[in-house]
Motif scaffolding. Structure first.
Motif, PDB file in Angstrom:
ATOM      1  N   ALA A  30     -45.862  69.851  38.489  1.00 23.91           N
ATOM      2  CA  ALA A  30     -46.060  71.306  37.588  1.00 23.91           C
ATOM      3  C   ALA A  30     -46.903  71.024  36.270  1.00 23.91           C
ATOM      4  O   ALA A  30     -47.894  71.606  36.086  1.00 23.91           O
ATOM      5  N   ILE A  36     -50.766  77.413  38.322  1.00 25.70           N
ATOM      6  CA  ILE A  36     -49.367  77.529  38.732  1.00 25.70           C
ATOM      7  C   ILE A  36     -49.206  78.823  39.539  1.00 25.70           C
ATOM      8  O   ILE A  36     -49.738  80.014  39.294  1.00 25.70           O
ATOM      9  N   TRP A 145     -45.053  79.924  31.651  1.00 26.21           N
ATOM     10  CA  TRP A 145     -46.054  79.081  32.238  1.00 26.21           C
ATOM     11  C   TRP A 145     -47.448  79.252  31.149  1.00 26.21           C
ATOM     12  O   TRP A 145     -48.296  78.330  31.137  1.00 26.21           O
TER      13      TRP A 145
END
Length: 359
Positions: A30, A36, A145
């Motif tokens: 990640a 993402i 994120w």
């Protein structure tokens, strides 16, 4: 531990994807990935077809068969694409509350008044609260994120799932529009009593003050309530499949139509793509089928045109992919998602390589 640069050097994109890797068989974690994917396996309020909650898993499985040399974005894979793991309770709650919703839907179909059936009214309130909880939980995941500088794409689930995603985008952007590909308007107000119904997503979205425009493409199924909502709002522009095709039959090009639709959007744009915007043969198991639709190439052309425009794409969601006995729906979903990753990356200035020209 290998660096991202070392992984790029040692990875052969022409070979099958790594079995123990993330989506598309890529070797990046990640932190190393620029993009993402957040899966949301949720389909509580569906009243016709089913299976959208299994869409993210089907797309993930199919992604390992996608060739990584994309004609428009040949170096996209080097950016890194990583599928996050959905909290376990999302799928569990989807199954629980979907079962709770079915008696409510069946009662409504029989013409009963839910307000006069205390047990079903209580269950309806419980489902609405659970859906609101999902929105809040998703918003936090998306912001996590975004705060790390990642480009985030939501992968549903039914079309109710992006609301928390839009709420997260709204904390970062005070004015944006939605380019909405769909067979349906999704402008019903609390459809069947469910505040966060899949058929109400765009009604709920346009209530947000940060969303200034909704441009709907390929619409071919709607009710009186939705038409009234659309005609009463200066935010909403509807391009039905019938009108688009009629104009094409009479000489308009798809490029001319695409340019007109993109011009209506504000500077910042989120894309919402319900797979049933496409012709049925691309998504034979999608929940609410309607004749007509866009070809895959039409959708791809418009997405690329938006990427190459002066608009800033701030987010993308892909929803309503429902796998069947074969792998076709997941296959189409995986390839469309890969193209969307390229669109988001290129539009935001990330290096996706020089398009391959065979002329």
């Amino acid at each position: 531990m290998s660096t991202k640069e070392e992984k790029i050097k040692n990875f052969d994109p022409s070979q099958p994807g790594l079995a123990d890797a993330s989506i598309y068989g890529l070797p990046f974690n990640a932190e190393e990935s620029d993009i993402i994917i957040i899966p949301v396996p949720w389909e509580v309020t569906v009243s016709y077809g089913a299976g959208a909650s299994d869409g993210p898993a089907a797309i993930f499985d199919a992604s390992f068969q996608v060739d990584l040399l994309h004609q428009d974005f040949p170096e996209l894979w080097k950016l890194g694409i990583f599928m996050d793991e959905a909290p376990k309770e999302w799928k569990e709650n989807s199954d629980t509350y979907k079962a709770l919703a079915q008696p409510i839907i069946e009662a409504l179909e029989d013409g009963q008044d839910i307000a006069k059936i205390p047990a079903l009214k209580t269950d309806l309130d419980t489902i609405n609260a659970a859906s609101d909880q999902l929105n809040n939980s998703l918003k936090k995941v998306v912001l996590k994120w975004l705060d790390k500088g990642k480009k985030v794409i939501l992968l549903g689930g039914d079309h109710s799932t992006p609301l928390g995603y839009y709420q997260a985008l709204a904390t970062k952007h005070k004015d944006f529009g939605i380019l909405h590909f769909d067979a349906h308007m999704d402008l019903r107000i609390a459809y069947e009593g469910f505040t966060y119904s899949h058929a109400s997503i765009m009604y709920n979205a346009v209530q947000m003050p940060e969303i200034s425009k909704l441009v709907q493409v390929g619409i071919r199924d709607f009710c009186e309530e939705e038409v009234a909502v659309a005609l009463a709002s200066d935010k909403i522009h509807v391009f039905t499949d019938k009108d688009l095709k009629k104009q094409q039959f009479e000489g308009s090009t798809w490029k001319e139509q695409v340019d007109k639709m993109i011009a209506l959007l504000p500077d910042k744009v989120a894309i919402s793509f319900d797979i049933d915007a496409l012709y049925r043969w691309y998504c034979p198991n999608t929940g609410t089928p309607v004749p007509g639709g866009l070809s895959y190439e039409q959708a791809q052309y418009m997405l690329t045109a938006l990427a190459n425009s002066d608009k800033n794409i701030i987010g993308i969601d892909l929803v309503e992919v429902a796998p069947g006995d074969d792998e076709w729906d997941g296959n189409v979903g995986a390839r469309l998602l890969f193209h969307m990753c390229g669109v988001l990356a290129k539009n935001n200035g990330l290096k996706t390589g020089v398009p391959i020209d065979f002329d």
